[in-house]
Design an enzyme around this catalytic site. Structure first.
Site, short mmCIF file in Angstrom:
data_model
loop_
_atom_site.label_atom_id
_atom_site.label_comp_id
_atom_site.label_asym_id
_atom_site.label_seq_id
_atom_site.Cartn_x
_atom_site.Cartn_y
_atom_site.Cartn_z
NE ARG A 52 -0.03 2.10 3.15
CZ ARG A 52 0.72 2.04 4.01
NH1 ARG A 52 1.55 1.83 3.91
NH2 ARG A 52 1.24 3.78 3.23
N GLY A 53 0.55 2.49 -0.16
CA GLY A 53 1.29 3.91 -0.16
C GLY A 53 1.43 3.68 -1.35
CB ALA A 54 0.14 7.33 -4.26
NE ARG A 95 -6.53 1.20 -1.79
CZ ARG A 95 -5.68 0.93 -0.66
NH1 ARG A 95 -4.17 1.48 -0.51
NH2 ARG A 95 -6.19 2.39 0.34
CD GLN A 202 -3.33 2.15 6.79
OE1 GLN A 202 -3.59 3.02 7.40
NE2 GLN A 202 -4.00 2.12 5.55
CG ASP A 243 -3.13 8.08 -1.96
OD1 ASP A 243 -3.44 8.29 -0.49
OD2 ASP A 243 -3.02 6.29 -2.12
CG ASN A 253 -2.68 11.99 2.48
OD1 ASN A 253 -1.73 11.00 1.69
ND2 ASN A 253 -1.91 11.52 3.62
CE LYS A 254 -5.63 5.41 5.04
NZ LYS A 254 -6.27 4.82 3.66
O1 MRU Z 1 -4.71 3.29 2.17
P1 MRU Z 1 -3.21 3.34 2.14
O2 MRU Z 1 -2.53 2.74 3.28
O3 MRU Z 1 -2.61 2.90 0.70
O4 MRU Z 1 -3.36 5.26 1.83
C1 MRU Z 1 -2.34 5.32 1.83
C2 MRU Z 1 -1.90 6.93 1.67
O5 MRU Z 1 -2.72 7.69 2.73
C3 MRU Z 1 -0.35 7.37 1.90
O6 MRU Z 1 -0.37 8.96 2.77
C4 MRU Z 1 -0.24 8.50 0.10
O7 MRU Z 1 -0.16 6.68 -0.72
C5 MRU Z 1 0.95 8.69 0.53
S1 MRU Z 1 2.71 6.86 0.16
C6 MRU Z 1 4.22 7.63 -0.08
#
Ligand code: MRU
Length: 353
Positions: A52-54, A95, A202, A243, A253-254
């Site tokens: 996970r994470g963009a 996703r 996270q 994201d 973002n999250k």
């Molecule tokens: O649902 P997730 O854990 O994939 O969400 C991730 C985030 O919101 C991160 O902040 C974002 O992807 C940036 S990662 C460098």
């Protein structure tokens, strides 16, 4: 970053036939590596947040598609292309919010089209080369984000971050955490307040773990504590990942980031978004065009340990992301430098064609 922390969290395995990822769902209790070579496994890993994470999603999708495509049996280009496109379209549904996923898949499709005069075996090789190039670029981009963001941390004693935008969310270094790793390398001690980040934790599970591993001081907070910590004057800056960043600077973002931005604004604390160019979506005019993923209610009602913690069948709202309006973002730290408002003009100048 110490040698111990120098490994890549997403990569092509040594045999060149499998996607290798650290299983983020097992952290912080165990470090488990997954090796995947089927498109369904890669989809599942992204969907369930094992990766996970963009940026990490983009790189995992690229390597995952390349290793899966290597197993396609096709007698000619037309047959290969048809099966490749089916895999690509399927993986894109894993996703919706992080633009890095479709960005990486599109890059692989261009490689297939550019090599259409060659036999499928040659195209398969070219796909693996491109997927590894995407991984290498991610490392370089995150390092560049760290370098661009470092001057913003001059004199800063503590920052607050949300979710995980560190090395686990990319291949190495991360985005929001990259300037902190570089500051550490240069001997600057910055304490990081880490939001636990409900519902999937996270922050608690991943950010606290990776910063701890790197010897950076962490104070873990519940998500409802940021205002109290800011009111003490303990937060010099908020730094988060992204994201998808729309052309006008609105940033997905999250979930919880937009609330933090309101708090930071009200306390006069700068809020920085850190992201590579692959997260900037100039085709998306504003935040209202960003699709926000809604996830399973059980993530809210059963917490991480799958114990019920709410009445059975209760109505749940569980968006994975929110959009922070550009007006509440002080600057966007990218691999091509720090972009300041007005974002519409300045993002286009740096990232437009
Ligand atoms: O649902 P997730 O854990 O994939 O969400 C991730 C985030 O919101 C991160 O902040 C974002 O992807 C940036 S990662 C460098």
């Amino acid at each position: 970053m110490t040698e111990q922390n120098d490994f890549r969290t997403v990569s092509l395995d040594k045999s060149g036939t499998k996607l290798r990822i650290i299983d983020q769902n097992m952290l912080p209790n165990s470090v488990v590596w997954l090796e995947l070579d089927e498109i369904e496994q890669v989809w599942q890993a992204i969907r369930t947040l094992a990766v996970r994470g963009a940026p990490a999603i983009g790189v995992a999708a690229a390597i995952g598609l390349a290793v899966s495509a290597a197993n396609i049996r096709a007698k000619d280009f037309a047959e290969f292309y048809q099966q490749f496109c089916r895999m690509k379209a399927y993986l894109a549904t894993a996703r919706p919010t992080a633009v890095n996923l479709s960005w990486a898949l599109e890059r692989l499709k261009q490689v297939v089209l550019q090599n259409k005069q060659y036999d499928p075996l040659t195209i398969k090789g070219a796909l693996l080369v491109e997927a590894e190039a995407i991984a290498d670029e991610d490392v370089a981009c995150c390092r560049a984000i760290g370098e661009a963001g470092l001057p913003l941390l001059a004199g800063v004693r503590s920052v607050l971050t949300h979710c995980n935008a560190g090395r686990l969310a990319a291949v190495q270094y991360g985005t929001a955490l990259a300037p902190l790793y570089l500051a550490k390398e240069q001997g600057q001690d910055i304490r990081v307040f880490v939001d636990e980040t409900r519902p999937l934790l996270q922050g608690a599970r991943l950010t606290a773990w990776e910063l701890n591993q790197a010897g950076i001081g962490v104070t873990l907070l519940c998500d409802n504590m940021a205002a109290a910590v800011m009111a003490q004057g303990w937060v010099d800056a908020v730094i988060v990942g992204a994201d998808r960043i729309a052309a006008n600077g609105d940033t997905a973002n999250k979930i919880g980031t937009s609330g933090l931005a309101i708090l930071a604004d009200s306390f006069g604390i700068p809020l920085y978004v850190a992201a590579p160019g692959s997260t900037i979506d100039l085709a998306c005019a504003s935040g209202s065009d960003i699709v926000v993923e809604n996830r399973d209610p059980s993530e809210v009602t059963e917490l991480w340990f799958r114990q019920p913690m709410a009445p059975a069948g209760i109505d749940v709202f569980n968006p994975a992301f929110d959009v922070t309006p550009a007006k509440r973002i002080s600057a966007i730290i990218t691999d091509r430098g720090v972009i300041k408002p007005p974002f519409a003009k300045n993002l286009a100048a740096v990232f437009g064609k």
